[in-house]
Design an enzyme around this catalytic site. Sequence first.
Site, short mmCIF file in Angstrom:
data_model
loop_
_atom_site.label_atom_id
_atom_site.label_comp_id
_atom_site.label_asym_id
_atom_site.label_seq_id
_atom_site.Cartn_x
_atom_site.Cartn_y
_atom_site.Cartn_z
N HIS A 213 0.72 -1.44 0.07
CA HIS A 213 -0.05 0.02 -0.01
C HIS A 213 0.92 1.23 -0.09
O HIS A 213 0.34 2.31 -0.39
CB HIS A 213 -0.97 0.03 1.27
CG HIS A 213 -0.48 0.03 2.44
ND1 HIS A 213 -0.21 -1.00 3.17
CD2 HIS A 213 -0.21 1.04 3.29
CE1 HIS A 213 0.10 -0.99 4.46
NE2 HIS A 213 0.36 0.23 4.55
N ASP A 243 0.41 -7.90 0.43
CA ASP A 243 0.90 -6.19 0.67
C ASP A 243 2.24 -6.17 0.70
O ASP A 243 2.81 -6.03 1.84
CB ASP A 243 0.12 -5.87 1.92
CG ASP A 243 0.06 -4.36 2.27
OD1 ASP A 243 0.71 -3.72 1.51
OD2 ASP A 243 -0.27 -3.97 3.09
N GLY A 323 2.20 4.89 10.77
CA GLY A 323 3.56 4.99 10.70
C GLY A 323 4.42 3.98 10.68
O GLY A 323 5.77 4.05 10.52
N SER A 325 3.91 1.23 8.74
CA SER A 325 3.91 0.24 7.41
C SER A 325 5.30 0.03 6.89
O SER A 325 6.02 0.88 6.63
CB SER A 325 2.87 1.02 6.43
OG SER A 325 1.58 0.83 6.85
N SER A 341 1.88 -4.63 7.48
CA SER A 341 0.70 -4.25 6.82
C SER A 341 -0.26 -3.31 7.42
O SER A 341 -0.10 -1.98 7.02
CB SER A 341 -0.01 -5.31 6.25
OG SER A 341 -1.17 -5.20 5.41
#
Length: 475
Positions: A213, A243, A323, A325, A341
Site C-alpha cells: 500500500h 501487501d 506510521g 507500515s 501491513s
Amino acid sequence: MSHRRIPKRKAILAGAGAVGIAAAAVLLPNANASQSGSGEQPEAPRKMSAASASELLQQLGKQLGESYGGAYYDAGKQQLVVNVVGDDNDINVQVRKAGAVARSVQNSVSALKSATEDLSEKAAVPGTAWAIDPRTNEVLVTADRTVTGQRWDRVESAVKNLGDGVARIQKSKGEFKPFVEGGDAIFGGGSRCSLGFNVTTQDGQPGFLTAGHCGVAAEQWSEQQGGAPIGTVQEAVFPGEGDFALVTYDDPNTEAPSSVDVGGGQQVQIQQAADATVGQQVFRMGSTTGLKDGQVTGLNATVNYPEGTVTGLIQTNVCAEPGDSGGALFTRDGNAVGLTSGGSGDCTQGGETFFQPVTTALQAVGAQIGAGDGAGGNGGAADGGAADAGADAGAGDGGAADAGAGDGGAVNAGADAGAGDGDAVNGGAADAGADAGAGDANAGAGADAGAGDANAGAGADAGADDGGAAQQQHG
C-alpha cells in the site's frame, strides 16, 4: 538518520531498526537447544527450538493427511504440538515417536480452510479478518469497531452457519487499516512508510521490500521528506494476494547487504527469509512506536481493509500504529519474517497487527535477501501450521532469553526499551536514547519512534515529521 544511503561504501541498513542483536550466541543461549538425548523414550515429547520444530513439522504435516489438524510451537514448554483428528492410534504413535505432542482435535486443516473460503463468500465486509488458530483448532474471526448493525449480523450469521466448534468471532476495539508512515522512514507522495529488508533482484540490482500500500501510494521514494528520490517502485501488490512492494535503488552501485542498524552502533545480520510459526516470538520495529515484540497468532490471514481484501497474511498480537507500515518483522536470530501491513488498536490498548510474509513477497518479485537463500526461506509452511526455521526458542509469557524478560518483555540483561511492554533485545540496544526512526535528535528515555527533529518524550514517541502527523495515503 539512523539509516543512510552511502553508495559504494555502506548500505541502507534493512528494516526499521529491528532488534539489537550484537551476537546471536549471546542472545540465544536456548535457541538451538538440543533435542532430548538418544537414550530417552521415543514417545516422550522433546524440548526443541522453533527452528527444530519447523523441521519436524515439515516431515510430519505431509504424512498425516486428513488427520492433520494444524500445529503450533509451545514456547513455554519448548515443544511442538501437533493436532490430530480422529482416534487412529498409529497416527498418535507416529507423532509421539517423532518427539512432538499429539493433541486430539475436531477439525482438520482442510476443513478449516474450507471454512475460510465460506467466510470469504459470505462475510467479506470491511473491518473483518480471519485466520486459522491451531491452538484452538478454530477459525478466529475478528470484527473491528466499524462492523455494526446489519454488517455485524451478516458476519455473526456466517460464523454460526459453519457449525459448532469451527469458528468463533471476537470484537476489536480498533479499526483495521494499513499503517502508512513509519519504520526506517522513507517518503513518497506525501506518505511516510518503512523500509523493510534490503534485497537483490534477479538481475543483480539492489533494492528493498516495503508494504504494497506504500508502493501504490507513490512511485518514487526518498530518505527525507521532500528529498531527492533514492528508489523507484518496480512492483506493488495491494489489495489482493498480499501487501508488498519491490523498490530498486536508483543508483545501481548502492551496496545493500542484509544488515540492520539497531542503534547504539550495533547491527544485526539478517541471515535468511523464513516462514512464521504460530506461537513463536517475533519483533517489529517502527518509527512511530519503536521496538515491540509479541507472538504469531495465525497464518494465512484474510483482512478486509476499507481499500479492499488482502489475503495470505501473518496475524500477530504485536502492536503497531499508523506510521509503521512496511517495517521489518523478524526473529532474534536474524530471520526476516514479515513486512508490516496494518491492523487495529494501538500500543496503549493493544490490538491485532498483520504482516506480509517475506518469503511470499520474495517469490513474487523474484528477489532474495542479500546474497542469501533467495525467495524460498527455509521455514516450509505446512498447511496452517507452518513453521519457521531458525525462530527463537524464547516466546511465551516470559519472552524467553536471558534475565529481565517479563511478559513479552525485555530480553537479555535487563534491556528495557521503555517502549510499552518491553521489547529491547541485547542490553538496551533499542533504546535508552537509541533512535529507531528517522530523526535527528531523539532524546527520549525509551524506544523513540519519532521521525522528526527533536522528540524528547520518555517512552515510545508517536511523533511524525517535525513533530507533526504525517499525511496518510493508502493508495
